[in-house]
Design a protein around this motif. Sequence first.
Motif, PDB file in Angstrom:
ATOM      1  N   GLU A  26       0.858  -1.178   0.000  1.00 18.49           N
ATOM      2  CA  GLU A  26       0.000   0.000   0.000  1.00 18.49           C
ATOM      3  C   GLU A  26       0.893   1.227   0.000  1.00 18.49           C
ATOM      4  N   GLY A  27       0.643   2.123  -0.928  1.00 19.28           N
ATOM      5  CA  GLY A  27       1.444   3.327  -1.013  1.00 19.28           C
ATOM      6  C   GLY A  27       1.483   3.858  -2.430  1.00 19.28           C
ATOM      7  N   LYS A  28       2.507   4.669  -2.704  1.00 17.08           N
ATOM      8  CA  LYS A  28       2.614   5.338  -3.999  1.00 17.08           C
ATOM      9  C   LYS A  28       3.968   5.065  -4.631  1.00 17.08           C
ATOM     10  N   VAL A  29       3.933   4.694  -5.905  1.00 16.38           N
ATOM     11  CA  VAL A  29       5.141   4.485  -6.693  1.00 16.38           C
ATOM     12  C   VAL A  29       5.189   5.583  -7.753  1.00 16.38           C
ATOM     13  N   ARG A  30       6.265   6.343  -7.761  1.00 19.46           N
ATOM     14  CA  ARG A  30       6.412   7.409  -8.761  1.00 19.46           C
ATOM     15  C   ARG A  30       7.325   6.925  -9.872  1.00 19.46           C
ATOM     16  N   MET A  31       6.899   7.113 -11.119  1.00 20.37           N
ATOM     17  CA  MET A  31       7.650   6.642 -12.272  1.00 20.37           C
ATOM     18  C   MET A  31       7.938   7.791 -13.230  1.00 20.37           C
ATOM     19  N   LYS A  32       8.976   7.605 -14.018  1.00 23.06           N
ATOM     20  CA  LYS A  32       9.299   8.522 -15.107  1.00 23.06           C
ATOM     21  C   LYS A  32       9.200   7.728 -16.400  1.00 23.06           C
ATOM     22  N   MET A  33       8.447   8.247 -17.362  1.00 23.38           N
ATOM     23  CA  MET A  33       8.201   7.508 -18.589  1.00 23.38           C
ATOM     24  C   MET A  33       8.552   8.377 -19.791  1.00 23.38           C
ATOM     25  N   THR A  34       9.275   7.810 -20.741  1.00 25.28           N
ATOM     26  CA  THR A  34       9.619   8.510 -21.978  1.00 25.28           C
ATOM     27  C   THR A  34       9.398   7.575 -23.153  1.00 25.28           C
ATOM     28  N   ASP A  35       9.069   8.164 -24.302  1.00 27.56           N
ATOM     29  CA  ASP A  35       8.977   7.386 -25.528  1.00 27.56           C
ATOM     30  C   ASP A  35       9.362   8.280 -26.692  1.00 27.56           C
ATOM     31  N   GLN A  36       9.232   7.764 -27.904  1.00 24.67           N
ATOM     32  CA  GLN A  36       9.679   8.495 -29.082  1.00 24.67           C
ATOM     33  C   GLN A  36       8.795   9.700 -29.402  1.00 24.67           C
ATOM     34  N   ASN A  38       6.802  11.558 -27.094  1.00 21.37           N
ATOM     35  CA  ASN A  38       6.543  12.529 -26.042  1.00 21.37           C
ATOM     36  C   ASN A  38       7.782  12.720 -25.173  1.00 21.37           C
ATOM     37  N   PRO A  39       7.977  13.922 -24.643  1.00 21.36           N
ATOM     38  CA  PRO A  39       9.072  14.127 -23.693  1.00 21.36           C
ATOM     39  C   PRO A  39       8.783  13.391 -22.396  1.00 21.36           C
ATOM     40  N   ALA A  40       9.774  13.331 -21.517  1.00 18.49           N
ATOM     41  CA  ALA A  40       9.610  12.625 -20.248  1.00 18.49           C
ATOM     42  C   ALA A  40       8.448  13.207 -19.455  1.00 18.49           C
ATOM     43  N   HIS A  41       7.640  12.340 -18.871  1.00 26.81           N
ATOM     44  CA  HIS A  41       6.558  12.805 -18.033  1.00 26.81           C
ATOM     45  C   HIS A  41       6.418  11.885 -16.826  1.00 26.81           C
ATOM     46  N   GLN A  42       5.839  12.441 -15.776  1.00 26.38           N
ATOM     47  CA  GLN A  42       5.742  11.757 -14.498  1.00 26.38           C
ATOM     48  C   GLN A  42       4.442  10.995 -14.378  1.00 26.38           C
ATOM     49  N   LEU A  43       4.514   9.887 -13.681  1.00 27.43           N
ATOM     50  CA  LEU A  43       3.356   9.037 -13.466  1.00 27.43           C
ATOM     51  C   LEU A  43       3.347   8.597 -12.004  1.00 27.43           C
ATOM     52  N   ASP A  44       2.226   8.783 -11.331  1.00 26.75           N
ATOM     53  CA  ASP A  44       2.062   8.305  -9.951  1.00 26.75           C
ATOM     54  C   ASP A  44       1.101   7.126  -9.947  1.00 26.75           C
ATOM     55  N   TYR A  45       1.550   6.043  -9.338  1.00 23.99           N
ATOM     56  CA  TYR A  45       0.811   4.785  -9.320  1.00 23.99           C
ATOM     57  C   TYR A  45       0.499   4.476  -7.856  1.00 23.99           C
ATOM     58  N   SER A  46      -0.753   4.707  -7.436  1.00 24.73           N
ATOM     59  CA  SER A  46      -1.142   4.546  -6.034  1.00 24.73           C
ATOM     60  C   SER A  46      -1.944   3.261  -5.856  1.00 24.73           C
ATOM     61  N   VAL A  47      -1.614   2.508  -4.804  1.00 24.66           N
ATOM     62  CA  VAL A  47      -2.223   1.190  -4.594  1.00 24.66           C
ATOM     63  C   VAL A  47      -2.767   1.079  -3.175  1.00 24.66           C
ATOM     64  N   LYS A  48      -3.975   0.611  -3.081  1.00 24.58           N
ATOM     65  CA  LYS A  48      -4.612   0.265  -1.803  1.00 24.58           C
ATOM     66  C   LYS A  48      -5.398  -1.005  -2.061  1.00 24.58           C
ATOM     67  N   GLU A  49      -5.535  -1.871  -1.071  1.00 21.19           N
ATOM     68  CA  GLU A  49      -6.202  -3.150  -1.317  1.00 21.19           C
ATOM     69  C   GLU A  49      -7.561  -2.936  -1.983  1.00 21.19           C
ATOM     70  N   GLY A  50      -7.724  -3.517  -3.167  1.00 13.83           N
ATOM     71  CA  GLY A  50      -8.963  -3.402  -3.913  1.00 13.83           C
ATOM     72  C   GLY A  50      -9.025  -2.230  -4.866  1.00 13.83           C
ATOM     73  N   PHE A  51      -7.964  -1.378  -4.865  1.00 12.02           N
ATOM     74  CA  PHE A  51      -7.980  -0.178  -5.694  1.00 12.02           C
ATOM     75  C   PHE A  51      -6.600   0.104  -6.284  1.00 12.02           C
ATOM     76  N   VAL A 198      11.227   6.047  -9.779  1.00 16.28           N
ATOM     77  CA  VAL A 198      12.146   7.015  -9.184  1.00 16.28           C
ATOM     78  C   VAL A 198      11.957   7.143  -7.680  1.00 16.28           C
ATOM     79  N   SER A 199      10.811   6.700  -7.158  1.00 17.52           N
ATOM     80  CA  SER A 199      10.618   6.704  -5.707  1.00 17.52           C
ATOM     81  C   SER A 199       9.500   5.755  -5.324  1.00 17.52           C
ATOM     82  N   VAL A 200       9.591   5.214  -4.115  1.00 16.36           N
ATOM     83  CA  VAL A 200       8.563   4.330  -3.566  1.00 16.36           C
ATOM     84  C   VAL A 200       8.243   4.815  -2.159  1.00 16.36           C
TER      85      VAL A 200
END
Length: 232
Positions: A26-36, A38-51, A198-200
Amino acid sequence: MKLLPAFVVLLAAVTAPAVFGAARFEGKVRMKMTDQKNPAHQLDYSVKEGFVRTDIETSPGQTAAMIMDLGKREMIFLLPGQTMYMTRPLPDMDADSAKHADSAGNDEQLVKTGEKEKILGYNCEKYVSKSKDTTTELWITDELGAFMGLGDQGNPMGGRKNKSARQDWEKSIIEKGGFPMRVVSTGKKGETFRLEVVSVEKAKLPDSLFAPPPGYQKFDLGGMMRGLRGGN
């Protein structure tokens, strides 16, 4: 920064046995994503049981959010820049997987390399996934629960637009039940995609994070379309 479409996670994941069998997190995982495209952009992936909630930058200072409610088998899209939300049911995993396999023509398989590395303090194993035109290296940990997928960056108004190399490795990770700490895809002309954690942050997350904020109104796309067709 060019506006990105509203973010959609891989829908089939929610019925996979690995979702319930992996270590709980349970918590938040922050990611950095890049592709051909789009420039780099941030993504927050939040998890709680059932969600699961995914927030992604669509432009400076603006984000789109998608919430998966596994109990209700429902997706909630918070529309960027608007106090509105949409809902859609989660599709059947078996039907979605079969459709994907038919369109892909072949399924990628994760191959364990035996290499290991600590990333942000988490033990990871390196896997390689190959398709006709793309080789993807994945560093996967089993210490953050089961990954639910990133999807195609489609939009809540419709289905997938273009087949992405990411779809295959996401499906493989979901079936395995691990979590990707680093993913690098390379094509004939070099790197095409990179995803890095990039962070957990392990934390108790409020239930309110996984529901539309107060004051948000539900947007009825079906009703709007019926109105445009004159009620038929």
